[in-house]
Enzyme design. Structure first.
Site, mmCIF file in Angstrom:
data_model
loop_
_atom_site.group_PDB
_atom_site.id
_atom_site.type_symbol
_atom_site.label_atom_id
_atom_site.label_comp_id
_atom_site.label_asym_id
_atom_site.label_seq_id
_atom_site.Cartn_x
_atom_site.Cartn_y
_atom_site.Cartn_z
ATOM 1 N N HIS A 1 -4.289 4.645 6.374
ATOM 2 C CA HIS A 1 -3.133 4.146 5.629
ATOM 3 C C HIS A 1 -1.816 4.497 6.316
ATOM 4 C CE1 HIS A 1 -5.540 3.027 2.102
ATOM 5 N NE2 HIS A 1 -6.267 4.100 2.388
ATOM 6 N N ASP B 1 0.842 -1.211 0.000
ATOM 7 C CA ASP B 1 0.000 0.000 0.000
ATOM 8 C C ASP B 1 0.877 1.261 0.000
ATOM 9 O OD1 ASP B 1 -1.838 2.028 0.559
ATOM 10 O OD2 ASP B 1 -2.461 1.225 2.501
#
Lengths: 553, 553
Positions: free
Chosen positions: B369, B196
């Site tokens: 995130h 990610d």
């Protein structure tokens, strides 16, 4: 007209931002206009180029207008001036030196310079007597040099209009917000403050412009390849700081982008920028230097489609390109609505191999507007009896109002107006909204000013969502027969069975109408519209604009 | 098909975000699909509702697909699943418990639940053997519970696919990112990490979800009026934290918005949310309570046009309204492109008298995130031989690549792919891009999947910018005469002299053509298009779409 001794204040212009572009002050038959700026269209204003304030109030009172007074040279404060002058005729225009330089160049482009009466403000000494108004000016720091606040002495009381500002204690030109003057004016007594609210929701204080220079001094000397710095073309100090570092490290400077070249010229000619001889090179000369020998200043920090940086990012610029090892500094923050365009440009530049530094990953930008603690300081210095937050969206005005309240300004003396709110100030009473006048905005689209109206925008939106279908049906003359209708679809369907089905449906509807002896063209069109529209909705869930054309021959 | 022992990796889907929505793993005739999500259209995709990945590669190899494995329950990772199943037929679908609960409800709505073969992953114990692939799972913290990373053992080497994650050491459910497992897998040896990259440009670490709870605990107890909390409908922990505070201060909780009510039900039924009896009330019951007795959880944190919060902001909601003294907490960050819509909603709420708290003025949101330092930690734990940044725009992938490089991963072992890049991993060699396959996106517009193509979008854009003009000309049969052309303008001009002038110009062009014996319909249309188009451009600077229709009778 307001009653004698009453001063009327009307914020105008802006899209959701109150009094951002223009504020009208009216007293005893005289009008002073503060700023004449434009707003930038949002995506929903399909195809619109510029958005002007509503000039109707001024048009109807043109003889009362004593002068237009400009606080600083940003487009959202001066960009509508040519349109205003064209609409209400020649006016006295007052501004500080750099603002005037930028404005004159703009008026020249519009062929209005000769007909204009432009006059220079010296913030330290100028006092204007305009009808019952007496104006003084106070230097304010902002992201363009030579910004001023305006002190309006009126029969109704003393009003301070801040313009855009921040409290930069270490500005590049040494010309700080003149807190001493503000304190002195506060001691004289301020009846109403109209203050910049842009950053009222942000805590603390805005960083000094000097911080960006420090970042440039850390970043640029280490870089091996080209360095590009993109900022607003009017941010003279930002450009100066980049140039200073370039000079130190021995890079040549190339200014790319029409508006930036123009502004650099104006700023240099007026002494607001200093570039040693032999440093500037023309874009055509870039080829003669190695990448590590140049620093490129360019427009396009908002990702504007035809700007230098966007063309560079898409490898479509005639003289500048970006390679692996280059560095691009985007020294600006996207205006809300421009985020995706800016992100696209960054991605393109990253794909070309450049490292892109921007507000999120390096301290390469600071705001030009005062944060909450600076607003508190201004209120403490001026100690206004009443506050009217301007320059911002409603939520920012509301935040500014809360700050004023916390500082002891009584709730009933805080005015939350909208564009078109007519606020009246009279001696010894808190200001209040007495009425709301029509204050739409005027769209400039191509060469047309104000001829695109809401209905056209609504049509464009409709067209943009589901496209258009045109049904052309010809009714034969003598035998009453009909030719197969012709269909033109744009923006929604591909040729294929659906188009055939629509054609059959149109023919069926027509036949049914004619069988029922419906021959009135308007009715036929309505039946076609409804019948084919329903079919399309059933098959696709869409509602294109349907334009039936029935021709009798 | 890749050569024996070679594993092929293809990121798909996403608009500018690489591998965000779907990644295909293929080895020795077997395919594992990781995630099946959708992207949200941008403003330029006029009228498009959803954007799906390109299923062409999978459609052509449907018999090779062993399973779809989902990392977590967000729309951009699971939302395209019904469309995928409809297109390639029934598939085995593996996911953790909450993800499965959300997915089943979605499949049910699409009438696909009975035909689906859904199976549950237990991150601690499940091991899947799918052809030559052996899959294990690792718990990851994210802004939705039950997210996992996938470890794929393949003949070409061991691959870790992180999914979306952050390193929250104090998550609400106590289920941290399992750094112990990651370290153990790192000790086994990782050949390739697909990680990610969303926050790779942000310094430091992302704050814990718990921080938002602390903000709620500070803000909510002091408030006098209604409190509204708007967040993503899938953010179970965010909603739980708001409910916990409501319970403490004795407010009833009302969940408003279809998707949020659905998700709260699923999460409660599966034990992911705990709400004491008697706390929840239905929207219809809101009237029975005073404002200070309720906390409203609602959808609309992205300013979506028909969402609860938008309708509340525009005073258009059947059961909820906002008054002076109320507090609205927008516990989310606008996705790029949604900023203006969110600002509009905030302004409306502020005008109604509410105080609006959002990411910019209060700590009411944290990202889901990992920031740069967390990415560094993951790389240290896994010590991958090669890295392929995914989940992000190119600039974020590039930033992630720089972090990997700084951590000692050799440049030639870092793969910067795009959607459709075919990456091959073989034992003992760094992965490399071997080809680029067609990987467009599929637009869902109304009921149609994939039938709106670029040309239609281009037409819609054109129509949206300057509108459309239709010229209908009828050529008389026998005498060769022409009737005055009929003009229909939509989206650009008002009726008036310009329309008359265009009509005359059209007539003039036609006459000229006929005089020159030009009678071919296509040619006549071209001349009409050019002649009238030039006139319009000269007069207005605009270029509407011009559709000439010539009918011979």
């Amino acid at each position: 007209m307001p009653a004698n001794g009453v001063c009327r204040i009307i914020p105008l212009g802006g899209l959701g931002e109150v009094g951002k572009n223009m504020t009208v002050y009216e007293c005893e038959g005289s009008i002073v206009v503060v700023d004449a700026g434009l707003a930038f269209p949002r995506d929903e204003h399909l195809g619109v180029d510029l958005v002007l304030p509503d000039f109707a109030y001024l048009r109807e009172r043109r003889d009362a207008i004593k002068a237009v007074v400009l606080t600083h040279g940003h487009e959202d404060h001066v960009g509508a001036l040519p349109y205003l002058l064209r609409e209400v005729g020649p006016l006295e225009v007052w501004a500080t030196r750099l603002t005037l330089g930028l404005v004159k160049s703009k008026l020249d482009e519009h062929g209005l310079l000769r007909a204009s009466d432009t006059r220079e403000i010296d913030p330290e000494t100028t006092v204007l007597e305009l009808g019952p108004f007496r104006l003084e000016f106070v230097r304010m720091a902002h992201s363009i040099p030579d910004a001023v606040a305006i002190v309006l002495e009126t029969p109704a009381g003393r009003i301070v209009h801040t313009g855009d500002y921040k409290l930069d204690h270490t500005p590049i030109d040494g010309l700080k917000t003149d807190v001493g003057r503000l304190a002195e004016i506060g001691n004289r007594g301020v009846d109403l403050l109209l203050g910049d609210s842009t950053n009222a929701e942000r805590h603390g204080v805005t960083q000094s412009e000097r911080v960006v220079g420090e970042a440039f001094r850390q970043i640029i000397p280490q870089r091996q390849g080209r360095v590009l710095v993109s900022s607003f073309a009017s941010n003279v100090h930002r450009m100066q700081q980049a140039i200073d570092v370039a000079v130190t490290v021995g890079r040549k400077v190339c200014v790319v982008g029409r508006s930036m070249r123009k502004n650099v010229n104006i700023a240099r000619n007026l002494g607001y920028m200093s570039v040693p001889d032999g440093v500037l090179i023309r874009p055509a000369e870039l080829d003669e230097f190695r990448p590590e020998e140049v620093l490129i200043l360019c427009t396009g920090s908002q990702g504007e489609p035809l700007s230098a940086l966007t063309r560079i990012a898409y490898n479509d610029h005639p003289t500048v390109h970006v390679d692996r090892g280059d560095t691009v500094i985007i020294s600006a923050k996207p205006i809300p609505g421009n985020e995706l365009r800016v992100h696209d440009a960054i991605n393109r530049l990253a794909k070309a191999g450049a490292e892109v530094l921007h507000e999120d990953n390096a301290p390469v930008h600071v705001s030009g507007h005062a944060n909450a603690d600076e607003l508190r300081t201004i209120i403490s210095l001026l100690r206004p009896r009443a506050v009217m937050p301007i320059h911002g969206e409603f939520r920012m005005l509301a935040a500014h109002a809360r700050l004023a309240q916390d500082a002891g300004v009584p709730t009933e003396s805080i005015v939350l107006g909208e564009n078109g709110s007519v606020v009246e100030l009279e001696p010894g009473r808190p200001p209040r909204i007495v009425e709301q006048i029509e204050a739409g905005v005027t769209f400039v689209d191509g060469l047309g000013v104000g001829d695109v109206r809401d209905v056209a925008l609504r049509d464009r939106r409709r067209l943009s969502e589901d496209g258009v279908l045109i049904i052309v049906a010809t009714l034969g003359g003598g035998n009453g027969g009909i030719a197969p209708p012709e269909l033109i679809a744009r923006g929604f369907a591909e040729p294929g069975p659906l188009l055939d089905e629509m054609r059959s449906e149109a023919a069926r509807v027509l036949e049914e109408c004619l069988d029922g002896d419906v021959r009135e063209i308007k009715l036929l069109q309505e039946h076609l519209h409804d019948g084919v529209g329903q079919l399309i909705y059933d098959r696709t869930g869409r509602r294109p604009m349907i334009l039936p054309v029935v021709i009798e021959v």
